[in-house]
Structure formats: C-alpha cells, structure tokens
Design a protein around this motif. Structure first.
Motif, mmCIF file in Angstrom:
data_model
loop_
_atom_site.group_PDB
_atom_site.id
_atom_site.type_symbol
_atom_site.label_atom_id
_atom_site.label_comp_id
_atom_site.label_asym_id
_atom_site.label_seq_id
_atom_site.Cartn_x
_atom_site.Cartn_y
_atom_site.Cartn_z
ATOM 1 N N LEU A 334 0.829 -1.206 0.000
ATOM 2 C CA LEU A 334 0.000 0.000 0.000
ATOM 3 C C LEU A 334 0.862 1.254 0.000
ATOM 4 O O LEU A 334 0.573 2.233 -0.697
ATOM 5 N N GLU A 335 1.948 1.198 0.747
ATOM 6 C CA GLU A 335 2.810 2.370 0.881
ATOM 7 C C GLU A 335 3.681 2.598 -0.349
ATOM 8 O O GLU A 335 3.923 3.738 -0.756
ATOM 9 N N LYS A 336 4.145 1.510 -0.965
ATOM 10 C CA LYS A 336 5.195 1.628 -1.969
ATOM 11 C C LYS A 336 4.692 1.937 -3.376
ATOM 12 O O LYS A 336 5.190 2.845 -4.043
ATOM 13 N N PHE A 337 3.732 1.142 -3.862
ATOM 14 C CA PHE A 337 3.521 1.214 -5.308
ATOM 15 C C PHE A 337 2.072 1.249 -5.782
ATOM 16 O O PHE A 337 1.829 1.323 -6.990
ATOM 17 N N ILE A 338 1.105 1.196 -4.883
ATOM 18 C CA ILE A 338 -0.281 1.187 -5.347
ATOM 19 C C ILE A 338 -0.609 2.452 -6.137
ATOM 20 O O ILE A 338 -1.138 2.402 -7.252
ATOM 21 N N LEU A 339 -0.272 3.600 -5.568
ATOM 22 C CA LEU A 339 -0.582 4.862 -6.240
ATOM 23 C C LEU A 339 0.154 4.974 -7.571
ATOM 24 O O LEU A 339 -0.422 5.413 -8.579
ATOM 25 N N LEU A 342 -1.591 2.817 -10.146
ATOM 26 C CA LEU A 342 -2.880 3.364 -10.574
ATOM 27 C C LEU A 342 -2.703 4.530 -11.542
ATOM 28 O O LEU A 342 -3.533 4.747 -12.431
ATOM 29 N N THR A 343 -1.630 5.272 -11.368
ATOM 30 C CA THR A 343 -1.388 6.412 -12.259
ATOM 31 C C THR A 343 -0.636 6.015 -13.525
ATOM 32 O O THR A 343 -0.445 6.849 -14.411
ATOM 33 N N SER A 344 -0.226 4.750 -13.622
ATOM 34 C CA SER A 344 0.516 4.298 -14.802
ATOM 35 C C SER A 344 -0.373 3.603 -15.826
ATOM 36 O O SER A 344 -0.023 3.523 -17.002
ATOM 37 N N VAL A 345 -1.518 3.087 -15.374
ATOM 38 C CA VAL A 345 -2.386 2.353 -16.294
ATOM 39 C C VAL A 345 -3.196 3.323 -17.152
ATOM 40 O O VAL A 345 -3.276 4.524 -16.869
ATOM 41 N N LYS A 346 -3.810 2.776 -18.180
ATOM 42 C CA LYS A 346 -4.647 3.593 -19.053
ATOM 43 C C LYS A 346 -5.887 4.078 -18.295
ATOM 44 O O LYS A 346 -6.349 3.432 -17.344
#
Length: 359
Positions: A334-339, A342-346
């Motif tokens: 949750l801390e490292k890479f979720i955000l 989410l901002t990298s996908v189409k």
C-alpha cells in the motif's frame, strides 16, 4: 612459417596472405572432389593451443577462422552435418572441443550476415538435436564445463531465439536451464550469466506457439524455480551486502538483469516476483530501480486486459486474498507502489477498476 615447441606441444603459426589464399583454394578443391565431412571435422575439434600472428588460440579455432567461408558454406549445404558428424560422445574430454567448435561456428554466424541468413537456422537445429550428447558438460563438476554449455545456448539465442520453442529438445534444454538456476553448487556470479537468457524463458508463459497445457506447466515450473533461486542466492535483507564487495556487485547485477527481462518479456511471473521482493522489506536497497522498471513495464503493456490483470493481482494482495502476503507485506504494498501503478495504467483501465471494486 611453423615452429614447433616440443616441450609444450605448441606451435607458432605465421602464414602470409598468399599462403592463406592458397590453402583456402586447396580446401575448396578438396571439397569439390567430394571429401566427407567426418574426414575433416576432427581436425577442427583439436584443442591444442598454438601461437599465431593474432595471438594465442586453439588449432580448431585457428582452422575455422582461416577456412570460415569454405567450412560454413560446405557444412551449410550438407544435410544434418552436425547430427551426422558429431558422433557418440562418452566423456567430458570428447565433448569440450566439439562444443567449442560449434560455439565458434555460431560466432561466425553472428558476425557474418550472409552465413547467418543462409545457414544459421540449420546450424541451430542441428545443435539442439545433438543436445543430449552434450550432457557430460552439464553434469560435470567443473564450472567451466557448465559455462561452456550455457555459452553455446546463449549463442543460439543470439541468432534465433524462437527456434527452440518448437524443437523436440525444448523440454530437455529448458529444464537444464531451470536446474542450473537452483544448483546449490553454483554461485551468484555464474548464475548472473544465466540471467542473460531470462528474457527468452520469461516470455514463454505468454507465447502462443506453446500448447496451453505445456505453457501452464512451464509457468508453474518457472515461477517455482525463480522463487527458489532468489531464496537461495539473494540476502534476507537487501542491505546485507556492503557496496564495493563482489557479493553486492553480483546481487545488483542479478536484480538489474531481472528488471531488464521484465521490460523485454512483459512477463507477469517476473512482475509477481519483484512485487514479492518489494513487499518483504520496508526499504529495499534497489527499490527506486525496481519501481521505475515496473512503471515502464506497465506503460509498455498498453493493453487494457493485461493492465486490469495487474490491478486485480494488487487488489488480491491488499485485501488478503493472496495467502503469500501477510499483513506487513500488504502494508508495504500500500505504501510503496499502489498509487504509482494506478497512475501508470490507461484511463479506461483505471475507470473499470474503480467500478469493479469501489463503486
């Protein structure tokens, strides 16, 4: 001029250009007269070391370099020349010069476009067909023997990495690769060389040329092997190795080759492996590199369904549906890479994800 050194079974060879051309023309004529390949090839398997005007080499390598066009064109039009002329191999000593010769042939194919285009696929097919005969190198306790067989495989991939998939020796060769990755007698320095082949093997889990059942079995074996490999070869804490040491250098090199393979192959299995590595530590020493690579991997996918599968996988981690991830792993995720994910996908993928799990 040829000068023998009796004590060391070596020789100094210095041939003028005219002499070389004369010898090449003579071999052309001998081939024209119908000499058999098995009458010539044993000379190219000789491993005695000699001095030449271009440095130290073996007799076999020197002869192949001198007669490269004559030999490759002749062997290229000789059906099954490798399978017919390698013969029965009963020992490592017999195997070494033959594999070294084949490796040199592939070097020529890599450098010479005409040779590669005309004969490359036939050479590789013959090498794969003979692969069981090279097993003494694989089973040898000498690390140089194992490196020799890995080098040969690497060179076949340089010329045509796809040919193995449909070859009858696929299972044999791919299992050899997996076994070497988890061989406890081999150190990470050696296994980092194996990771050069990772992009090819990682791409197999999505290769449509493999039958579904075969692809499923491969994916399971591959995933299990990678987790064993990292457990055996990587430190429990990424900060365990000090910068400047050989261990740190090998560890960093292995991580970077895995990241490179992820981006080249778009392998979901490698993605899972890297997510697991990140979640196991609160602050991984190569965290920034790994996250940057994952970000490029997601963007490169550029496929709605594949990106959705990644988000589904992350959701399963966060909400405890993946039993491999404990609560601390989920918090790290949750801390490292979720955000970032989410901002990298189409945009369409993100909207569907919200509709599926949030709205």
């Amino acid at each position: 001029m040829i000068t023998h050194e009796e004590d060391f079974d070596k020789a100094n060879l210095v041939l003028t250009v005219d002499t070389q051309r004369g010898l090449q023309a003579l071999l052309d004529y001998i081939i024209y007269l119908g000499i058999k390949a098995n009458e010539v090839l044993p000379y190219f398997f000789q491993s005695n070391r000699i001095h030449t005007d271009s440095g130290m080499t073996t007799i076999g390598t020197y002869l192949l370099t001198l007669f490269k066009h004559q030999i490759t064109s002749w062997l290229g039009i000789t059906p099954q020349f490798i399978t017919d002329n390698v013969g029965e191999i009963n020992s490592v000593e017999q195997c070494r010069p033959i594999v070294a010769f084949l490796s040199t042939v592939l070097d020529l194919c890599s450098r010479e476009k005409d040779i590669r285009q005309q004969y490359g696929r036939q050479f590789i097919h013959g090498i794969y067909t003979c692969w069981p005969q090279f097993s003494p190198l694989y089973y040898s306790t000498n690390i140089d023997d194992k490196l020799l067989i890995v080098t040969l495989l690497t060179k076949t991939f340089i010329i045509d990495s796809h040919q193995l998939i449909l070859h009858e020796q696929f299972d044999n060769i791919s299992q050899m690769y997996l076994s070497l990755l988890i061989d406890k007698q081999l150190n990470l320095t050696f296994k980092t060389r194996l990771l050069d082949l990772l992009p090819f093997f990682a791409s197999l889990d999505t290769d449509e040329d493999l039958k579904e059942d075969k692809r499923k079995k491969w994916s399971d074996d591959f995933s299990r092997t990678l987790h064993t490999f990292t457990a055996d070869c990587f430190p429990l804490k990424s900060t365990e190795f000090h910068k400047g040491t050989q261990e740190y250098h090998d560890y960093q090199g292995a991580i970077r080759k895995i990241l490179s393979a992820l981006e080249l192959s778009s392998s979901f299995i490698l993605f899972e492996l890297l997510i697991w590595m990140l979640c196991c530590e609160q602050n991984h020493i190569f965290e920034d590199e790994i996250l940057s690579s994952i970000n490029r991997f997601i963007i490169k996918l550029n496929d709605h369904n594949k990106q959705m599968n990644l988000l589904d996988y992350i959701y399963s981690i966060l909400f405890g549906k993946n039993i491999l991830f404990r609560i601390e792993h989920r918090l790290n995720a949750l801390e490292k890479f979720i955000l970032k994910m989410l901002t990298s996908v189409k945009k369409t993928t993100l909207i569907e994800f919200y509709k599926k799990y949030i709205s």
